[in-house]
Write a protein that holds these residues in place. Structure first.
Motif, PDB file in Angstrom:
ATOM      1  N   ARG B  69       6.610  -1.529  -7.923  1.00 53.47           N
ATOM      2  CA  ARG B  69       6.246  -2.770  -8.625  1.00 53.47           C
ATOM      3  C   ARG B  69       4.735  -3.001  -8.590  1.00 53.47           C
ATOM      4  NH1 ARG B  69      10.854  -3.679  -5.962  1.00 53.47           N
ATOM      5  NH2 ARG B  69       9.813  -4.498  -4.133  1.00 53.47           N
ATOM      6  N   ASN B  71       0.895  -2.288  -7.075  1.00 49.84           N
ATOM      7  CA  ASN B  71       0.492  -2.455  -5.691  1.00 49.84           C
ATOM      8  C   ASN B  71      -0.032  -3.868  -5.519  1.00 49.84           C
ATOM      9  OD1 ASN B  71      -2.201  -2.527  -6.558  1.00 49.84           O
ATOM     10  ND2 ASN B  71      -2.286  -0.302  -6.548  1.00 49.84           N
ATOM     11  N   ALA B  72      -0.616  -4.120  -4.394  1.00 48.72           N
ATOM     12  CA  ALA B  72      -0.967  -5.490  -4.056  1.00 48.72           C
ATOM     13  C   ALA B  72      -1.933  -6.120  -5.056  1.00 48.72           C
ATOM     14  CB  ALA B  72      -1.557  -5.528  -2.652  1.00 48.72           C
ATOM     15  N   ARG B  75      -1.500  -6.132 -11.392  1.00 46.98           N
ATOM     16  CA  ARG B  75      -0.445  -6.939 -11.994  1.00 46.98           C
ATOM     17  C   ARG B  75       0.457  -6.047 -12.851  1.00 46.98           C
ATOM     18  NH1 ARG B  75      -4.958  -9.251 -12.898  1.00 46.98           N
ATOM     19  NH2 ARG B  75      -5.604 -10.968 -11.547  1.00 46.98           N
ATOM     20  N   ARG B 121       5.500  -0.647   4.864  1.00 48.83           N
ATOM     21  CA  ARG B 121       6.797  -1.275   4.575  1.00 48.83           C
ATOM     22  C   ARG B 121       7.680  -1.173   5.812  1.00 48.83           C
ATOM     23  NH1 ARG B 121       6.845  -1.669  -1.066  1.00 48.83           N
ATOM     24  NH2 ARG B 121       5.585  -0.054  -2.069  1.00 48.83           N
ATOM     25  N   SER B 170      -0.497  -2.527   7.848  1.00 53.46           N
ATOM     26  CA  SER B 170      -0.638  -3.337   6.638  1.00 53.46           C
ATOM     27  C   SER B 170      -1.682  -2.709   5.735  1.00 53.46           C
ATOM     28  CB  SER B 170      -1.061  -4.766   6.986  1.00 53.46           C
ATOM     29  OG  SER B 170      -1.516  -5.439   5.821  1.00 53.46           O
ATOM     30  N   ASP B 186      -1.473 -15.125  -1.843  1.00 51.26           N
ATOM     31  CA  ASP B 186      -0.276 -14.389  -2.264  1.00 51.26           C
ATOM     32  C   ASP B 186      -0.352 -12.924  -1.847  1.00 51.26           C
ATOM     33  OD1 ASP B 186       0.834 -16.582  -3.358  1.00 51.26           O
ATOM     34  OD2 ASP B 186       0.572 -15.989  -5.467  1.00 51.26           O
ATOM     35  N   GLU B 187      -1.530 -12.341  -2.071  1.00 52.01           N
ATOM     36  CA  GLU B 187      -1.703 -10.941  -1.705  1.00 52.01           C
ATOM     37  C   GLU B 187      -1.577 -10.758  -0.196  1.00 52.01           C
ATOM     38  OE1 GLU B 187      -4.680  -9.768  -5.445  1.00 52.01           O
ATOM     39  OE2 GLU B 187      -5.526 -10.392  -3.509  1.00 52.01           O
ATOM     40  N   GLU B 189       0.092 -12.546   1.847  1.00 50.08           N
ATOM     41  CA  GLU B 189       1.505 -12.696   2.223  1.00 50.08           C
ATOM     42  C   GLU B 189       2.262 -11.404   1.904  1.00 50.08           C
ATOM     43  OE1 GLU B 189       3.134 -14.731   3.954  1.00 50.08           O
ATOM     44  OE2 GLU B 189       5.143 -13.936   3.511  1.00 50.08           O
ATOM     45  N   ALA B 190       1.948 -10.805   0.730  1.00 52.07           N
ATOM     46  CA  ALA B 190       2.629  -9.567   0.340  1.00 52.07           C
ATOM     47  C   ALA B 190       2.281  -8.427   1.292  1.00 52.07           C
ATOM     48  CB  ALA B 190       2.252  -9.194  -1.096  1.00 52.07           C
ATOM     49  N   MET B 191       1.124  -8.540   1.941  1.00 54.39           N
ATOM     50  CA  MET B 191       0.677  -7.455   2.826  1.00 54.39           C
ATOM     51  C   MET B 191       0.878  -7.804   4.300  1.00 54.39           C
ATOM     52  SD  MET B 191      -2.676  -5.977   0.906  1.00 54.39           S
ATOM     53  CE  MET B 191      -3.479  -7.488   0.509  1.00 54.39           C
ATOM     54  N   ARG B 192       1.781  -8.720   4.581  1.00 55.47           N
ATOM     55  CA  ARG B 192       2.027  -9.104   5.963  1.00 55.47           C
ATOM     56  C   ARG B 192       2.353  -7.859   6.804  1.00 55.47           C
ATOM     57  NH1 ARG B 192       5.872 -12.357   8.629  1.00 55.47           N
ATOM     58  NH2 ARG B 192       7.428 -11.790   7.083  1.00 55.47           N
TER      59      ARG B 192
END
Lengths: 294, 293
Positions: B69, B71-72, B75, B121, B170, B186-187, B189-192
């Motif tokens: 989907r 990457n970080a 879009r 991941r 991460s 947002d980014e 958070e996605a890369m937590r």
């Protein structure tokens, strides 16, 4: 009578026939300087130096660097005066720093390849490190010959880097290890300076790579591209064939020319006392013009 | 012609002959590739003129596709390829090289650091399959390092010290190493960060390996600078020349590697030239350690 035996195929020499705890003759000083120009790292065993004797020996080669701006330790936290850099793992009470002590976190930056004081506009000439108390395992100091590393670059790379200028700061080397919580005062103290990437030795005329973990950018380059490229250069420059690893004995004095050498310390058990004291010969010129603060 | 595998390096990496991956594989062929991957960890197949659909079909022989989907920082509307692919090219949606200061290019420079795909991941990837559609003449090699051989070469004290260590991975950490650190909430958070064991064991061969990656930013329970200095030392050990195979690309090479057993990186190249590399990824099936609540 001073004699020097070369240690690796490309650099580093072991000096015999001199007691540096006593005043040196002009000839002895000249012999050591010539040895430094040639070997870039000199090892002298069994030199039972006091702090004052180390200072006196160091002054044979120039002015002592005694400027603040090299550490986060406050005056009250310093174990040694400013003209003697504390490369130990000790606090002001001579005890090993706690695992999470901020000063220890900062000192871990010495595990990265660097050139002393490359974060100063006028970077250092020689560093002289005295092993007062050494550890049995680990804690080696490794040196990499930046002249040999430069010579081994291909011509396209030499041409590409010839006029590049890097930005150096203690913030960058510490940032690499995730140590980034600095006060405003510390940030101001660690403001980046500029250094040429290729420098020429004033005596030998040899070119060398002026690399250091303190380098965090290249003027005119996007930061990630600069850092990726600098990492490639550091990897090239620290291949085993360019490296001498010094295993310490008590009372070794090792001196190196920061204009020609990078160095780092290797891991050791930091609950043990390792008392290393460094004097530094200040440089006498900037490598490139600095930008004025906005 | 029977499928054969020739060794490319003293400790790992093999070249496969006698297989056309553009066509459906027999069960025996799939088993032979899997056995080769278990042994060599990196397999090179020359002259595989794959379409995207054929690459996907070949990949599905080995498990489920990991869908990236994007990457970080890319879009969905900016994607050049189907989401089944990780776009490892230097190209934008219009197939032109990205501008020098493009965020996507700078982000992609993280691939110059040694890493294991998707170690960021919770369930990291098994295989990556990279197809060289347009390759560059100079530079751009992909280098691989054998994390099994690197583990084996550690001294006993180090093996004991690291046996139970857990690292935090991460994309923020690998990009941060290059000074790329401006991420939106947002980014971020996605890369937590996720947790991974530092020593993992291959499910088939039982061999241990070092699960290292530039994505590592810490070791659970360690001060961050101490963890990073130690991970750097391990990285340096693990990427010595005796553990490294450098792949010089020819067009239509397909290279497969097992992220559980190798690290890899791309070397510098003139990225004003087109380099079109397309990666499919086989999703893993399990975590290496329980995640933090």
């Amino acid at each position: 009578m001073i004699s020097i035996r070369q240690i690796t195929p490309v650099f580093a020499g072991e000096v015999a026939g001199v007691d540096i705890t006593r005043p040196l003759s002009r000839e002895d000083v000249a012999a050591i300087e010539a040895g430094m120009d040639r070997h870039a790292v000199l090892v002298l065993h069994d030199q039972r130096l006091t702090d004052d004797a180390q200072r006196a020996f160091t002054r044979n080669f120039g002015v002592l660097e005694a400027a603040p701006g090299g550490h986060i330790a406050t005056a009250a936290e310093r174990r040694l005066p400013l003209d003697m850099q504390d490369a130990s793992n000790l606090d002001q009470d001579q005890k090993p720093l706690a695992r999470d002590d901020r000063r220890r976190m900062f000192n871990l930056g010495n595990r990265l390849w660097h050139s002393d004081s490359s974060y100063r506009a006028v970077p250092a000439k020689y560093s002289l490190l005295s092993g007062r108390i050494v550890v049995e395992r680990g804690g080696h100091t490794e040196f990499a010959d930046m002249r040999a590393a430069y010579d081994a670059l291909d011509d396209a790379t030499k041409a590409e880097i010839e006029d590049l200028v890097c930005e150096h700061s203690l913030m960058f080397s510490r940032g690499e290890l995730g140590f980034s919580e600095l006060s405003d005062q510390e940030r101001a103290m660690f403001r980046p300076v500029r250094q040429r990437l290729v420098r020429t030795h004033p005596v030998s005329g040899r070119n060398s790579l002026f690399l250091s973990a303190h380098a965090g950018g290249i003027v005119g380059w996007p930061v990630p591209e600069a850092r990726a490229f600098l990492r490639d250069l550091v990897e090239h420059a620290t291949q085993p064939r360019f490296v001498y690893s010094h295993k310490w004995r008590q009372w070794d004095l090792v001196m190196w020319d920061n204009r020609q050498i990078m160095h780092r310390v290797t891991r050791f058990d930091e609950t043990r006392v390792r008392d290393m004291r460094r004097t530094t010969v200040a440089g006498d010129a900037i490598t490139v013009v600095q930008v004025q603060a906005a | 012609m029977a499928l054969g595998i020739r060794s490319l390096h003293p400790v790992f990496a093999g070249e496969v002959t006698g297989l056309d991956t553009a066509r459906p594989l027999s069960r025996d062929q799939v088993a032979a590739i899997e056995a080769g991957m278990d042994r060599y960890a990196v397999l090179v197949l020359r002259d595989q003129r794959l379409t995207d659909q054929q690459q996907i079909a070949f990949t599905l022989n080995f498990g489920e596709l990991e869908h990236t989907r994007g990457n970080a920082i890319t879009r969905p509307a900016e994607l050049r390829l189907d989401p089944a692919f990780a776009d490892v090219s230097n190209l934008d949606k219009d197939h032109r090289p990205l501008a020098r200061d493009s965020l996507r290019r700078l982000y992609a420079l993280g691939n110059r650091l040694w890493h294991s795909d998707s170690s960021f991941r919770a369930v990291p990837a098994t295989y990556s399959l990279l197809s060289g559609r347009v390759v560059v003449d100079k530079g751009g090699d992909t280098e691989f390092a054998d994390m099994r051989a690197a583990y084996d070469a550690l001294d006993e004290a180090t093996k004991a010290e690291i046996e139970e260590l857990i690292c935090e991975h991460s994309l923020m950490f690998s990009r941060g190493q290059l000074g790329f650190s401006e991420f939106s909430p947002d980014e971020s958070e996605a890369m937590r960060p996720v947790r991974q064991r530092l020593v993992r064991t291959h499910p088939v061969t039982g061999r241990k390996s070092l699960f290292l990656a530039a994505h590592i930013g810490g070791i659970v329970g360690w001060p961050v600078p101490e963890a990073r200095a130690f991970i750097r030392d391990l990285m340096e050990h693990a990427t010595q020349p005796q553990f490294v195979y450098a792949h010089k690309w020819r067009q239509w090479d397909l290279v497969i590697w097992d992220n559980r057993q190798v690290m890899h990186r791309v070397r510098r190249f003139d990225d004003t030239k087109v380099r079109d590399m397309r990666r499919t990824t086989v999703g893993g099936t399990e975590m290496t350690v329980a995640q933090a609540a």
